[in-house]
Design an enzyme around this catalytic site. Sequence first.
Site, PDB file in Angstrom:
ATOM      1  N   CYS A 176       0.526 -22.051  61.840  1.00  0.00           N
ATOM      2  CA  CYS A 176       1.907 -22.348  61.463  1.00  0.00           C
ATOM      3  C   CYS A 176       2.610 -20.995  61.288  1.00  0.00           C
ATOM      4  O   CYS A 176       1.979 -19.937  61.271  1.00  0.00           O
ATOM      5  CB  CYS A 176       1.949 -23.140  60.161  1.00  0.00           C
ATOM      6  SG  CYS A 176       1.304 -22.220  58.774  1.00  0.00           S
ATOM      7  N   HIS A 182      -8.424 -20.178  56.444  1.00  0.00           N
ATOM      8  CA  HIS A 182      -9.712 -20.892  56.368  1.00  0.00           C
ATOM      9  C   HIS A 182     -10.324 -20.963  57.754  1.00  0.00           C
ATOM     10  O   HIS A 182     -10.387 -22.027  58.374  1.00  0.00           O
ATOM     11  CB  HIS A 182      -9.497 -22.295  55.812  1.00  0.00           C
ATOM     12  CG  HIS A 182      -8.994 -22.303  54.416  1.00  0.00           C
ATOM     13  ND1 HIS A 182      -9.639 -21.678  53.381  1.00  0.00           N
ATOM     14  CD2 HIS A 182      -7.883 -22.832  53.871  1.00  0.00           C
ATOM     15  CE1 HIS A 182      -8.965 -21.831  52.268  1.00  0.00           C
ATOM     16  NE2 HIS A 182      -7.872 -22.526  52.547  1.00  0.00           N
ATOM     17  N   CYS A 226       4.461 -17.137  52.238  1.00  0.00           N
ATOM     18  CA  CYS A 226       5.283 -17.847  53.232  1.00  0.00           C
ATOM     19  C   CYS A 226       6.702 -18.032  52.663  1.00  0.00           C
ATOM     20  O   CYS A 226       6.859 -18.394  51.496  1.00  0.00           O
ATOM     21  CB  CYS A 226       4.661 -19.202  53.521  1.00  0.00           C
ATOM     22  SG  CYS A 226       5.706 -20.192  54.593  1.00  0.00           S
ATOM     23  N   GLU A 273      -1.493 -22.371  45.829  1.00  0.00           N
ATOM     24  CA  GLU A 273      -0.022 -22.369  45.948  1.00  0.00           C
ATOM     25  C   GLU A 273       0.610 -22.872  44.650  1.00  0.00           C
ATOM     26  O   GLU A 273       1.565 -22.290  44.137  1.00  0.00           O
ATOM     27  CB  GLU A 273       0.414 -23.248  47.123  1.00  0.00           C
ATOM     28  CG  GLU A 273       1.928 -23.269  47.273  1.00  0.00           C
ATOM     29  CD  GLU A 273       2.419 -24.251  48.335  1.00  0.00           C
ATOM     30  OE1 GLU A 273       1.748 -24.415  49.360  1.00  0.00           O
ATOM     31  OE2 GLU A 273       3.475 -24.864  48.099  1.00  0.00           O
ATOM     32  N   CYS A 282       7.089 -28.510  53.533  1.00  0.00           N
ATOM     33  CA  CYS A 282       7.194 -27.835  54.827  1.00  0.00           C
ATOM     34  C   CYS A 282       6.751 -28.819  55.904  1.00  0.00           C
ATOM     35  O   CYS A 282       5.709 -29.478  55.767  1.00  0.00           O
ATOM     36  CB  CYS A 282       6.297 -26.613  54.818  1.00  0.00           C
ATOM     37  SG  CYS A 282       5.965 -25.996  56.442  1.00  0.00           S
ATOM     38  N   SER A 326     -11.359 -26.010  56.533  1.00  0.00           N
ATOM     39  CA  SER A 326      -9.907 -26.204  56.589  1.00  0.00           C
ATOM     40  C   SER A 326      -9.568 -27.681  56.404  1.00  0.00           C
ATOM     41  O   SER A 326      -9.894 -28.522  57.249  1.00  0.00           O
ATOM     42  CB  SER A 326      -9.376 -25.701  57.935  1.00  0.00           C
ATOM     43  OG  SER A 326      -8.116 -26.248  58.187  1.00  0.00           O
ATOM     44  N   SER A 327      -8.913 -28.005  55.288  1.00  0.00           N
ATOM     45  CA  SER A 327      -8.631 -29.417  55.012  1.00  0.00           C
ATOM     46  C   SER A 327      -7.610 -29.985  55.984  1.00  0.00           C
ATOM     47  O   SER A 327      -7.681 -31.139  56.375  1.00  0.00           O
ATOM     48  CB  SER A 327      -8.161 -29.594  53.572  1.00  0.00           C
ATOM     49  OG  SER A 327      -7.007 -28.840  53.383  1.00  0.00           O
ATOM     50  N   SER A 337      -4.906 -23.074  60.700  1.00  0.00           N
ATOM     51  CA  SER A 337      -5.570 -21.778  60.554  1.00  0.00           C
ATOM     52  C   SER A 337      -6.419 -21.437  61.790  1.00  0.00           C
ATOM     53  O   SER A 337      -7.301 -20.594  61.706  1.00  0.00           O
ATOM     54  CB  SER A 337      -6.436 -21.790  59.295  1.00  0.00           C
ATOM     55  OG  SER A 337      -7.214 -22.950  59.269  1.00  0.00           O
TER      56      SER A 337
HETATM   57 FE1  F3S Z   1       2.496 -22.813  56.916  1.00  0.00          FE
HETATM   58 FE2  F3S Z   1       4.290 -21.872  55.233  1.00  0.00          FE
HETATM   59 FE3  F3S Z   1       4.337 -24.371  55.959  1.00  0.00          FE
HETATM   60  S1  F3S Z   1       2.166 -21.307  55.311  1.00  0.00           S
HETATM   61  S2  F3S Z   1       2.250 -24.888  56.324  1.00  0.00           S
HETATM   62  S3  F3S Z   1       4.693 -22.618  57.266  1.00  0.00           S
HETATM   63  S4  F3S Z   1       4.640 -23.584  53.934  1.00  0.00           S
END
Ligand code: F3S
Length: 653
Positions: free
Chosen positions: A12, A40, A94, A123, A193, A221-222, A267
């Site tokens: 992402c 992850h 992020c 987070e 997000c 990685s979940s 990831s």
């Molecule tokens: Fe990735 Fe940021 Fe969304 S790390 S999942 S773009 S909150």
Amino acid sequence: MYVEIAEKAGFCFGVERAIALAEQAAERNGDICTLGELIHNERAVAELERKGVRSVVNVSESKGKPLIIRSHGVSRIVEAEARKHASEVIDATCPFVKKIHNIVAELPEKAKAIILGDNDHPEVIGIMGSAGCTAFACRDFEEIKNLFERGDIAENDTAILVAQTTFDRSRFLEYSRTVGERYGCVKIYDTICDATVKRQDCARELAKRAALMIVVGGRSSSNTRKLADICGEYCETVFVTSADEIPLQILNGLRSDSLIGITAGASTPAYTIKEVHERMNEEITKINNENEEDFASLLEQDQSFNRLYTGKRVKATVVSVSKKEAVVEVGAKQTGYIVREELTNDPNAEVEDIVKPGDIIDAVVVKVDDSVGTAALSKKRVDAQLGLEKLQAVKESAETIEGTVAQVVKGGVIVIYENTRVFIPASHTGVPRGGKLDDLLKKSVKFKIIEVTNERGGRVVGSIRQANKEVRDAERAKFWESIEVGQKFDGEVRSIESYGVFVDIGPVDGLVHTADLTWNRVGHPKDIVKVGDKISVVVKSFDPEKKRVSLSAKDPDDNPWTKFVSEYQKGDVIKATVVSITEFGAFAQIIPGVDGLIHISQISTERVASIASVLTVGQEVEVKIIDIDEEKSRVSLSIKALMETEASAEDEE
Ligand code: F3S
């Protein structure tokens, strides 16, 4: 058989950004730390380690090295600790997460913050630790309700609700609706997000059409596991961490027209996805050859399932590059090509700077020409859409970004940021009115995003001025925190007034009153300085609230009073020059910078009705020093005392 990669798969934006920051920092410094694993994914972590990016559990382990804060973000305390130990802290939080930090940080102390999410998740821990007030992590509505029932939050409190960025949207909508209905005091922010949701939607859409789904990602990685669960509801699904783990025998059980889908967790690096894609293509070719189908018929067959049409989004593998274009393979019978102008918005970029053979890129079909077997594609149009999403996130988080000025256009300049054109109006460039915008060409500039619209293919507006202002504001805040009486500055005269001069000492201008300009008498400040002169000044006093600094340009080493007291004493008879006449006496200069007062009663043994009839400005007189007041730096002179001495001497004769 043919292979298709889900439209959204892999890193992402937040993870991609964190890795890019880590790699850049490692390139600069050689050895850097990340607080916890950056992603992850075992292989990606090992690859980062190879590049000098080492993960640590405690900030103290980063001693003397740059430390990256990963995309989850951290609390204020952890960040402050990190700044104590690390040589440099690189914040890769992020922007979507940063936005939540900003919301909770700005709350007044008495407010209450509810964070929907998992209280063990890094987070959520980071958000709680960024709040300026009491914060509560809740997994569901029941836990929110308990807060009100226990009295942790009262119905007239100022309260807000935010959500962990990866919180399930449907549950968020359900809970926030109920909270809104029951607890009117709670202001709700949708902070979820869409990156995770979009990946899940794309995987689901592909799995519905596929005979087999290959889900690629780290075991821990979940979000990758969640993708595998979703795909498993629609077709046979295998979860692999790399191309080597694909159970190739599974292909033998598939029909010759089967679609094999590939998706990957947030990831999973692009190179792992590419390896899986290539391995599958190789295997399919092998199987088809074994079945004695020639390549042409395979393409023919493939074409019926992977038909290209204008507007279709495809994954394209770059086969070759030339000065004018990149030739790409898109899994169809047509040969794809992307001309330079459709690769990038940057008129100065070369094709080989943008793509290289083997790259897998997102592109959109612009035109299909079956008569010659070609398909024209565009990368920049896909990038523009992705860029709009990224820049929207940048705008919301108020982050400052950097890009290169590519063009001067009517009314401003164009900066290219991640292949997206950002228009900066002339009034936001920081170039003074009438200045030359051309001077910015090809320069790297820092700017903020102030507008993002989707109209007419998307328009993004930026401001260098706002980014500069933020830097200046921060410098000013630092200045007011550190200023001290006696502090010295090398400044520049900015303007001259009758009462003094304003001097630029960096973040602010300070005032040097006329009397503080020099030890000597001054008529008008313009007699001794001019605008642009460099002068050394020292802080006399300051008022942070009124934003005022009072300065002195007098050099203590040249203090004439020091010279006077070392050379003269009470009783000395000296020559002095009358410099001014007042109602109560005359001032006479003893040395430059030190005047003494001849009081009207000390001018003569006779009564003096008008001083001007006895003394004139410029006249040199012989006087006796009758008093020196060191505390007030005052000298009293007398002509009369000399007359009396003379008279008594005559009497004695
Ligand atoms: Fe990735 Fe940021 Fe969304 S790390 S999942 S773009 S909150």
